[in-house]
Design an enzyme around this catalytic site. Sequence first.
Site, PDB file in Angstrom:
ATOM      1  N   HIS A   1       0.850  -1.195   0.000  1.00  0.00           N
ATOM      2  CA  HIS A   1       0.000   0.000   0.000  1.00  0.00           C
ATOM      3  C   HIS A   1       0.882   1.239   0.000  1.00  0.00           C
ATOM      4  O   HIS A   1       1.821   1.336   0.789  1.00  0.00           O
ATOM      5  CB  HIS A   1      -0.909   0.011   1.235  1.00  0.00           C
ATOM      6  CG  HIS A   1      -1.683   1.307   1.373  1.00  0.00           C
ATOM      7  ND1 HIS A   1      -1.569   2.128   2.468  1.00  0.00           N
ATOM      8  CD2 HIS A   1      -2.555   1.920   0.526  1.00  0.00           C
ATOM      9  CE1 HIS A   1      -2.347   3.196   2.288  1.00  0.00           C
ATOM     10  NE2 HIS A   1      -2.951   3.082   1.125  1.00  0.00           N
ATOM     11  N   SER A   2       0.584   2.181  -0.880  1.00  0.00           N
ATOM     12  CA  SER A   2       1.282   3.459  -0.906  1.00  0.00           C
ATOM     13  C   SER A   2       2.799   3.233  -1.038  1.00  0.00           C
ATOM     14  O   SER A   2       3.229   2.517  -1.913  1.00  0.00           O
ATOM     15  CB  SER A   2       0.898   4.247   0.347  1.00  0.00           C
ATOM     16  OG  SER A   2       1.476   5.525   0.347  1.00  0.00           O
ATOM     17  N   MET A   3       3.599   3.777  -0.143  1.00  0.00           N
ATOM     18  CA  MET A   3       5.052   3.634  -0.254  1.00  0.00           C
ATOM     19  C   MET A   3       5.497   2.178  -0.109  1.00  0.00           C
ATOM     20  O   MET A   3       6.599   1.809  -0.520  1.00  0.00           O
ATOM     21  CB  MET A   3       5.763   4.510   0.783  1.00  0.00           C
ATOM     22  CG  MET A   3       5.621   6.004   0.540  1.00  0.00           C
ATOM     23  SD  MET A   3       6.294   6.556  -1.037  1.00  0.00           S
ATOM     24  CE  MET A   3       8.038   6.663  -0.650  1.00  0.00           C
TER      25      MET A   3
END
Length: 305
Positions: free
Chosen positions: A131-133
């Site tokens: 998720h995300s980074m």
Amino acid sequence: PEVLGSKKIELPKKLAKRYPAYELYLYGEGSYAQEHKILPLTGIPVLFLPGNAGSYKQVRSIGSIALRKAEDIDFKYHFDFFSVNFNEELVALYGGSLQKQTKFVHECIKTILKLYKGQEFAPKSVTIIGHSMGGLVARALLTLKNFKQDLINLLITQATPHVAPVMPLDRFITDFYMTVNNYWILNARHINLTTLSVAGGFRDYQVRSGLTFLPKLSHHTSALSVVSSAVPKTWVSTDHLSIVWCKQLQLTTVRAFFDLIDADTKQITQNSKKKLSVLNHHFIRHPAKHFEENPAIISDLTGIG
């Protein structure tokens, strides 16, 4: 405190000493959690990587849905969801720990695979959801000197800014991005990792969809990029956080996971063509029926119309 029976995986002493702030968990609930207090494991490993200030507990939505689906088929197959606790570090604001996180994840993958030692259908690779980074950290694994690419069978990133940092606040972040993206572009011919990037769409104010598209390389056909509002049976835009618990999206992901299982190895298929056609079926064009490897043609329109 334990989340619904999540079990902390004991890491080798040397590793725990080198990364005192990080931990690895196995998600569990109910009787499944009780059974899995005793190792070795028998399922299919999936590793969840949280993003900026993210929590390892965010694996709960997809872990729970996958468990329900496994119950539906009487545990003929089931997935074991692991999650990394990065101590909720703010990696989008300070990139200094991105490299450290990447190295820790590499060690986690090796640790996870050891938990299946001696099993008849032991996995040789893991599926990663970032998720995300966390999705960028997963792509960065390939840049590590001694990393073997075949340790990952599939990478799904959710609202990950692949193209550039949302806020290039320090040199660490910009350098990290350059290293990862340059590596993927220069080594495109040798990267056969099936990757799917899902963007949140217009509701995601933190990461605009344009940043989530994987570098499209002419010969890198194993990468797909979609926006959640265009995913069949999902059709909704998610904000930056809700992408990890949007039920329609997690259902789509879990359905794809079950269709990716190879009946002979009882693990995720190694066949890249099949992987792409399953992802294509669930995330891009869903003809509202179950996935078939060679769909029968219902009618053939020949002759003069």
